[in-house]
Every structure is written in C-alpha cells, then in structure tokens.
Write a protein that holds these residues in place. Structure first.
Motif, short mmCIF file in Angstrom:
data_model
loop_
_atom_site.label_atom_id
_atom_site.label_comp_id
_atom_site.label_asym_id
_atom_site.label_seq_id
_atom_site.Cartn_x
_atom_site.Cartn_y
_atom_site.Cartn_z
N CYS A 121 0.86 -1.17 0.00
CA CYS A 121 0.00 0.00 0.00
C CYS A 121 0.91 1.23 0.00
CB CYS A 121 -0.89 0.00 1.23
SG CYS A 121 -1.82 1.53 1.42
N LYS A 169 1.78 -0.83 4.17
CA LYS A 169 1.51 -2.24 4.49
C LYS A 169 1.96 -3.14 3.35
CE LYS A 169 -2.40 -5.28 5.61
NZ LYS A 169 -1.78 -6.18 6.54
N SER A 184 -3.51 0.85 -3.09
CA SER A 184 -3.92 1.37 -1.78
C SER A 184 -4.79 0.31 -1.12
CB SER A 184 -4.67 2.69 -1.93
OG SER A 184 -5.63 2.61 -2.95
N CYS A 185 -4.51 0.02 0.12
CA CYS A 185 -5.18 -1.07 0.82
C CYS A 185 -6.62 -0.66 1.18
CB CYS A 185 -4.40 -1.48 2.05
SG CYS A 185 -4.51 -0.34 3.42
N SER A 186 -7.41 -1.62 1.59
CA SER A 186 -8.82 -1.34 1.86
C SER A 186 -8.99 -0.32 2.98
CB SER A 186 -9.55 -2.64 2.20
OG SER A 186 -8.86 -3.33 3.20
N LYS A 187 -8.11 -0.40 3.96
CA LYS A 187 -8.19 0.51 5.10
C LYS A 187 -7.95 1.96 4.63
CE LYS A 187 -6.14 0.18 9.60
NZ LYS A 187 -4.91 -0.44 10.16
N CYS A 188 -6.94 2.13 3.81
CA CYS A 188 -6.59 3.49 3.35
C CYS A 188 -7.64 4.04 2.39
CB CYS A 188 -5.22 3.50 2.70
SG CYS A 188 -3.92 3.22 3.90
N ARG A 189 -8.27 3.17 1.62
CA ARG A 189 -9.30 3.64 0.71
C ARG A 189 -10.51 4.12 1.50
NH1 ARG A 189 -8.26 -0.92 -1.96
NH2 ARG A 189 -10.34 -1.70 -1.56
N CYS A 190 -10.79 3.45 2.62
CA CYS A 190 -11.92 3.84 3.46
C CYS A 190 -11.70 5.20 4.10
CB CYS A 190 -12.14 2.81 4.56
SG CYS A 190 -12.90 1.33 3.96
N THR A 191 -10.52 5.41 4.66
CA THR A 191 -10.25 6.68 5.34
C THR A 191 -10.25 7.84 4.35
OG1 THR A 191 -7.98 5.87 5.36
CG2 THR A 191 -9.07 6.06 7.47
N LYS A 192 -9.90 7.55 3.12
CA LYS A 192 -9.86 8.58 2.09
C LYS A 192 -11.27 9.11 1.80
CE LYS A 192 -6.36 8.80 -1.48
NZ LYS A 192 -5.83 8.03 -2.60
N LYS A 193 -12.22 8.17 1.76
CA LYS A 193 -13.59 8.52 1.40
C LYS A 193 -14.24 9.45 2.42
CE LYS A 193 -14.67 4.39 -1.15
NZ LYS A 193 -15.13 3.04 -0.82
#
Ligand code: ZN
Ligand code: ZN
Length: 138
Positions: free
Chosen positions: A89, A94, A128-137
């Motif tokens: 990521c 990660k 980009s990992c799932s966690k980072c995509r979530c925080t971005k939104k």
C-alpha cells in the motif's frame, strides 16, 4: 575473536527486526537502533548482514515510492520472501506477501504473453489497501 564480533552484529540485527516484525527500516535506522550509542559495530558489517539476510530470503527489501533508500522488513509469518512477489500500500506502507497460486499464474502469463520472466524478489505491486481507501472517502 573477530568471528564472535561479527556473529554478535548479526544477532543484534535479527533481534531488533524480530522485535518490530511488521515495521520497515532503512539500513541507517537499523544501524542506529542496533548500536544504540553503546555498541560499536562497523557500519559495513551491518549492511553486509542485511544483504545476506535478503539473499537468504529471511528479510525483504523494497523501495518506498519516491524514495531512494531501501527499506528492510522482517517477516515473522512468511518465509522465502525472495521467491514470491509482494504488493504494498503506497499510503500506509503495508506489505502483502503474494505467496498465492494466482501470483504464480500471473508470472506464468507474463512469460507467455510478454516473454518477461518476473524476478519475484524485486517485484512490488503498488496500490492502496482497503483501510486506506476507506479513510480517504470520509
Ligand atoms: Zn514475503
Ligand atoms: Zn494502506
């Protein structure tokens, strides 16, 4: 005498990485942490040990996007990091170990379609990992 000294460097090095399994360090950071202002170890000894650990697949080495320095990371759960590709990521750093059959399929297809034999140890797929995509939104 010289031999024990060298082994000691290696032990300290591994101990440090084992204590911080999923963290990445530059060679310089590792050197500083291992010596800790107390132990006097030749910088080259540390660097050479890092190289050897990478060759053995005990340690993985990768470059951070937009950075020149190599990063080293010890993987507690994965062996043979020289034999599989990795994904990383680019936001949080990660690392994913692609010791998965589909990665082999991919390598095979690359060879067939493009004639390119992938060197797994040098291959990092960025995303980009799932966690980072979530925080971005948010
Ligand atoms: Zn790995
Ligand atoms: Zn991430």
């Amino acid at each position: 005498m010289k031999r024990t000294y060298k082994t000691k460097a290696r032990e300290l090095l591994i101990a440090h990485l084992e204590n911080h399994p999923e963290q990445r360090f530059t060679a310089r950071e590792i050197y500083d942490a291992v010596c800790d202002g107390k132990v006097l170890i030749n910088r080259t000894t540390i660097y050479r040990n890092l190289e050897r650990l990478c060759e053995n697949g005990e340690l993985m080495r990768f470059k951070e996007p937009n950075q020149d320095a190599w990063y080293y990371q010890y993987s507690a759960e994965h062996d043979h990091c020289d034999r599989h590709m990795h994904a990383q990521c680019s936001v949080c750093g990660k690392v994913f170990h692609l010791d998965n059959p589909f990665a082999d399929d991919f390598a095979e297809k690359m060879l067939k379609e493009y004639g390119l034999a992938i060197s797994p140890a040098d291959t990092i797929i960025l995303g980009s990992c799932s966690k980072c995509r979530c925080t971005k939104k948010k």
